[in-house]
Design a protein around this motif. Structure first.
Motif, PDB file in Angstrom:
ATOM      1  N   TRP A  87      37.153  17.195  10.990  1.00  0.00           N
ATOM      2  CA  TRP A  87      37.366  18.445  11.224  1.00  0.00           C
ATOM      3  C   TRP A  87      37.239  19.221  12.799  1.00  0.00           C
ATOM      4  CZ3 TRP A  87      40.207  19.902   7.416  1.00  0.00           C
ATOM      5  CH2 TRP A  87      39.903  19.576   6.277  1.00  0.00           C
ATOM      6  N   TRP A  94      45.327  15.240  16.015  1.00  0.00           N
ATOM      7  CA  TRP A  94      45.756  15.522  14.660  1.00  0.00           C
ATOM      8  C   TRP A  94      47.347  15.607  14.886  1.00  0.00           C
ATOM      9  CZ3 TRP A  94      43.872  15.632   9.897  1.00  0.00           C
ATOM     10  CH2 TRP A  94      42.485  15.726   9.612  1.00  0.00           C
ATOM     11  N   ALA A 124      46.996   8.842   0.857  1.00  0.00           N
ATOM     12  CA  ALA A 124      46.528  10.100   1.067  1.00  0.00           C
ATOM     13  C   ALA A 124      45.329  10.584   0.474  1.00  0.00           C
ATOM     14  CB  ALA A 124      47.691  11.139   0.365  1.00  0.00           C
ATOM     15  N   ALA A 125      45.146   9.884  -0.471  1.00  0.00           N
ATOM     16  CA  ALA A 125      43.623   9.816  -0.939  1.00  0.00           C
ATOM     17  C   ALA A 125      42.464   9.455  -0.243  1.00  0.00           C
ATOM     18  CB  ALA A 125      43.556   9.657  -2.471  1.00  0.00           C
ATOM     19  N   TRP A 127      43.080   8.900   3.066  1.00  0.00           N
ATOM     20  CA  TRP A 127      42.795   9.859   4.326  1.00  0.00           C
ATOM     21  C   TRP A 127      41.806  11.151   4.232  1.00  0.00           C
ATOM     22  CZ3 TRP A 127      47.573  11.856   7.852  1.00  0.00           C
ATOM     23  CH2 TRP A 127      46.943  12.163   9.041  1.00  0.00           C
ATOM     24  N   ALA A 128      42.224  11.604   2.975  1.00  0.00           N
ATOM     25  CA  ALA A 128      41.331  12.682   2.515  1.00  0.00           C
ATOM     26  C   ALA A 128      39.927  12.416   2.452  1.00  0.00           C
ATOM     27  CB  ALA A 128      41.792  13.264   1.422  1.00  0.00           C
ATOM     28  N   VAL A 131      38.007  11.949   5.883  1.00  0.00           N
ATOM     29  CA  VAL A 131      38.064  13.247   6.618  1.00  0.00           C
ATOM     30  C   VAL A 131      36.689  13.893   5.907  1.00  0.00           C
ATOM     31  CG1 VAL A 131      38.941  15.601   7.199  1.00  0.00           C
ATOM     32  CG2 VAL A 131      40.342  13.319   7.414  1.00  0.00           C
ATOM     33  N   GLY A 132      36.685  13.615   4.632  1.00  0.00           N
ATOM     34  CA  GLY A 132      35.673  14.274   3.903  1.00  0.00           C
ATOM     35  C   GLY A 132      34.286  13.727   4.042  1.00  0.00           C
TER      36      GLY A 132
END
Length: 195
Positions: A87, A94, A124-125, A127-128, A131-132
């Protein structure tokens, strides 16, 4: 030889060049040893057509191996890309890195699951989740160098093992040897070998 006086341990008549050559020889042996452990562990990764994949396939059988290998590969790529995007990353990372990384994940996971759209959802999961985890544990980083190897495994060699001509279970002696090789992999593998 005089170690305690702070002087170099050179005998009379020896040259400093000889000492440097001796130290370089010892260092070269250490580097060669470290590289041999690295390449041994690399070859023993329990994925696809690598020796570790052959060993685990023989130990578990086709069905169990082909169910386990996507989980291992996802974990491998998850660790490799951990910390690249957070973040707190600059917007340029990004903007310019995001599409490249998304394309990379889509490319390697395209054939991991039975349908391509499932592979894209998995990418996608992952990558998420990366980041999480980076948001939950600031400063956590993986080793992006493994992403190159992940590309080779995911696209060129594949992560699944083809059917073997002889699917009989291994004898007890071969099973013991197989688990010894798994232990050697665990002992040789390091997640960040060149830090």
């Amino acid at each position: 030889q005089r170690w305690s006086s702070g002087q170099l341990p050179i005998e009379e008549g020896e040259h400093v060049g000889h000492l440097v050559g001796t130290l370089a020889g010892r260092f070269a042996d250490s580097v060669a040893g470290a590289l041999s452990l690295f390449f041994t562990a690399l070859n023993l990764l329990p994925l696809g057509q690598l020796d570790g994949g052959h060993i685990l396939y023989g130990l578990l059988g086709r069905r169990r191996f082909n169910r386990l290998v996507p989980v291992l590969f996802v974990g491998f790529i998850f660790y490799a890309g951990l910390g690249i995007f957070t973040w707190h990353s600059d917007w340029q990372i990004w903007l310019y890195g995001g599409p490249v990384y998304a394309g990379y994940l889509a490319l390697i996971f395209w054939r991991v699951l039975p349908r391509p759209n499932q592979g894209l959802l998995l990418a996608a999961a992952i990558w998420a989740a990366q980041v999480g985890v980076a948001a939950a544990i600031p400063g956590v980083v993986g080793n992006p160098g493994w992403l190159v190897f992940g590309l080779l495994l995911g696209r060129l060699t594949g992560i699944y093992h083809p059917p073997a001509p002889d699917e009989r279970s291994l004898s007890q002696g071969r099973q013991v040897l197989g688990w010894v090789m798994v232990a050697i992999f665990v002992l040789c593998f390091t997640p960040s070998p060149f830090k």
